[in-house]
Design a protein around this motif. Structure first.
Motif, PDB file in Angstrom:
ATOM      1  N   ALA A  24      44.457  56.672  47.292  1.00  0.00           N
ATOM      2  CA  ALA A  24      45.523  55.670  47.160  1.00  0.00           C
ATOM      3  C   ALA A  24      44.984  54.367  46.574  1.00  0.00           C
ATOM      4  N   TRP A  25      43.887  53.873  47.151  1.00  0.00           N
ATOM      5  CA  TRP A  25      43.286  52.640  46.639  1.00  0.00           C
ATOM      6  C   TRP A  25      42.735  52.850  45.237  1.00  0.00           C
ATOM      7  N   ALA A  26      42.144  54.022  44.975  1.00  0.00           N
ATOM      8  CA  ALA A  26      41.612  54.305  43.641  1.00  0.00           C
ATOM      9  C   ALA A  26      42.724  54.284  42.602  1.00  0.00           C
ATOM     10  N   LEU A  27      43.861  54.883  42.941  1.00  0.00           N
ATOM     11  CA  LEU A  27      45.013  54.888  42.032  1.00  0.00           C
ATOM     12  C   LEU A  27      45.454  53.453  41.732  1.00  0.00           C
ATOM     13  N   LEU A  28      45.544  52.632  42.777  1.00  0.00           N
ATOM     14  CA  LEU A  28      46.019  51.257  42.611  1.00  0.00           C
ATOM     15  C   LEU A  28      45.032  50.421  41.787  1.00  0.00           C
ATOM     16  N   VAL A  29      43.740  50.566  42.079  1.00  0.00           N
ATOM     17  CA  VAL A  29      42.714  49.789  41.367  1.00  0.00           C
ATOM     18  C   VAL A  29      42.692  50.145  39.882  1.00  0.00           C
ATOM     19  N   THR A  30      42.691  51.437  39.567  1.00  0.00           N
ATOM     20  CA  THR A  30      42.630  51.848  38.156  1.00  0.00           C
ATOM     21  C   THR A  30      43.895  51.436  37.410  1.00  0.00           C
ATOM     22  N   PHE A  31      45.038  51.562  38.062  1.00  0.00           N
ATOM     23  CA  PHE A  31      46.302  51.188  37.417  1.00  0.00           C
ATOM     24  C   PHE A  31      46.327  49.697  37.090  1.00  0.00           C
ATOM     25  N   LEU A  32      46.039  48.872  38.083  1.00  0.00           N
ATOM     26  CA  LEU A  32      46.103  47.423  37.884  1.00  0.00           C
ATOM     27  C   LEU A  32      45.006  46.934  36.945  1.00  0.00           C
TER      28      LEU A  32
END
Length: 412
Positions: free
Chosen positions: A77-85
């Motif tokens: 979840a955090w990986a998805l958010l970090v890469t997206f932003l």
């Protein structure tokens, strides 16, 4: 923008949003976590600012190790958010593309990181500040999944937007990044180990050698570009000497590279054949202008002089270290498959592969160009001549490959 491309981009963005919604319950929204999130978003953004163009096509950043650390330590979840932003911010600040491309790029990275993180956990990998060295196999598979998802999403969007085959995108833009990506996987794993044991300062200290490695690779690619630009300038000078072959060397190089890619040669061989094909006629610099520019048929004596150019060309490139692999290919590019060529009368597989490739590309372009003694041939006549000479003048397998390349280009 074609409808199918719009639909594809919409589907990828929709999947990224759906995956994030699915993973939201696993987010730990503490004050400390927001600081960590900000730290990694900044790192991710910085890495996306500095892509490096690869010599064989495509681009690479050092962003994957950052994504990999977040996957292993904080979960999908955090990986998805970090890469997206990180991707959104980097693209928005640099303004290097339009909004829907920014959204697609961010979504494809988010999907790659999120799904790879879920695979890591599904294979028994434990997320958190624990001894992740116990989970090397799940981490390795996680890295493979990340690459497969990211590269396939990219290949499809390029295929749809440029109307080329997915195989062509793989050969021209993805294959060249594979070795670099493999090298980044252990770096990401070590960074995760350092972070779990030392914390933020360990990542910051580790980033200095990572940026130095990136800078070294950038200098290497620039050096390769300088080499290629120099060779192109030499090829243009050679073509200018012969008024009937303007642009010939560039076209032969383009066709030779396409053949080499179709034959699945290594990236090193593909790079080498581009250099070699550009310089295959460099020996003509030693042929007098009255012979090269003659508007009538050559005498036997004049043709014997022309036949010296492969040997002269090979001798010219021999002392140049980065062209040492071009010597044989230039020397033998006028050999014939049946042994009737020159300078040594080699036949079949005794002729170096690069020479056999260049011979077909050279003849294809020559027949498609106007010469003093004849007009250029039609595509159908060129193909008929190539087929007739397969097994005689040309390697029959390479002729088949050229026909396959031409057929696909016609379809595209």
């Amino acid at each position: 923008m074609p409808l199918k491309l719009k639909v594809y981009i919409g589907v990828v963005v929709g999947l990224a949003v759906a995956l994030f919604i699915y993973l939201v319950p696993s987010l730990s929204l503490t004050s400390d976590m927001w600081l960590v999130l900000t730290f990694f978003i900044v790192l991710s953004t910085i890495t996306e600012f500095m892509p490096v163009d690869l010599p064989v096509g495509g681009r690479v950043t050092i962003g994957f190790p950052v994504d990999f650390v977040v996957i292993l330590v904080y979960g999908p979840a955090w990986a998805l958010l970090v890469t997206f932003l990180g991707e959104i911010i980097a693209d928005a600040i640099t303004r290097r593309t339009v909004w829907y491309k920014i959204l697609f790029n961010a979504s494809q990275y988010a999907l790659s990181a999120g799904i790879a993180g879920m695979v890591y956990q599904g294979l028994g990998g434990v997320v958190g500040l624990v001894n992740i060295s116990n989970y090397i196999i799940p981490a390795a598979i996680c890295a493979i999944i990340y690459f497969l998802i990211n590269s396939n999403l990219f290949m499809v969007v390029i295929s749809l937007s440029e109307e080329v085959s997915i195989l062509s995108v793989w050969k021209k833009q993805i294959r060249g990044t594979l070795a670099t990506y493999i090298a980044l996987v252990p770096i990401g794993f070590i960074m995760a180990l350092v972070y779990t044991n030392i914390g933020v300062w360990g990542i910051i200290l580790f980033f200095f050698p990572l940026f130095l490695a990136r800078r070294s690779f950038e200098l290497y690619t620039k050096m390769r570009k300088v080499y290629l630009d120099t060779i192109r300038a030499l090829a243009a000078a050679i073509d200018a000497k012969d008024p009937h072959t303007k642009g010939h060397s560039e076209r032969v190089a383009e066709t030779s590279v396409a053949l080499a890619q179709e034959l699945n040669l290594t990236d090193k061989d593909i790079e080498n054949i581009e250099y070699t094909a550009l310089l295959h006629d460099i020996g003509k610099i030693g042929i007098t202008d009255n012979i090269l520019g003659k508007n009538s048929s050559l005498t036997d004596k004049e043709f014997d002089k022309i036949k010296e150019h492969p040997v002269m060309g090979a001798k010219i490139v021999e002392p140049v270290d980065f062209l040492k692999n071009s010597y044989e290919a230039i020397y033998h590019h006028h050999e014939k498959y049946n042994g009737a060529g020159y300078p040594d009368g080699l036949k079949e597989k005794d002729i170096p592969l690069l020479s056999r490739i260049i011979a077909v590309a050279d003849a294809y372009d020559a027949m498609g160009s106007d010469r003093p003694y004849r007009k250029k041939l039609s595509k159908d006549k060129i193909l008929k001549e190539l087929k007739d000479q397969a097994g005689k003048q040309f390697d029959p397998e390479i002729v088949k490959v050229l026909i396959s390349v031409l057929d696909r280009e016609r379809e595209e």
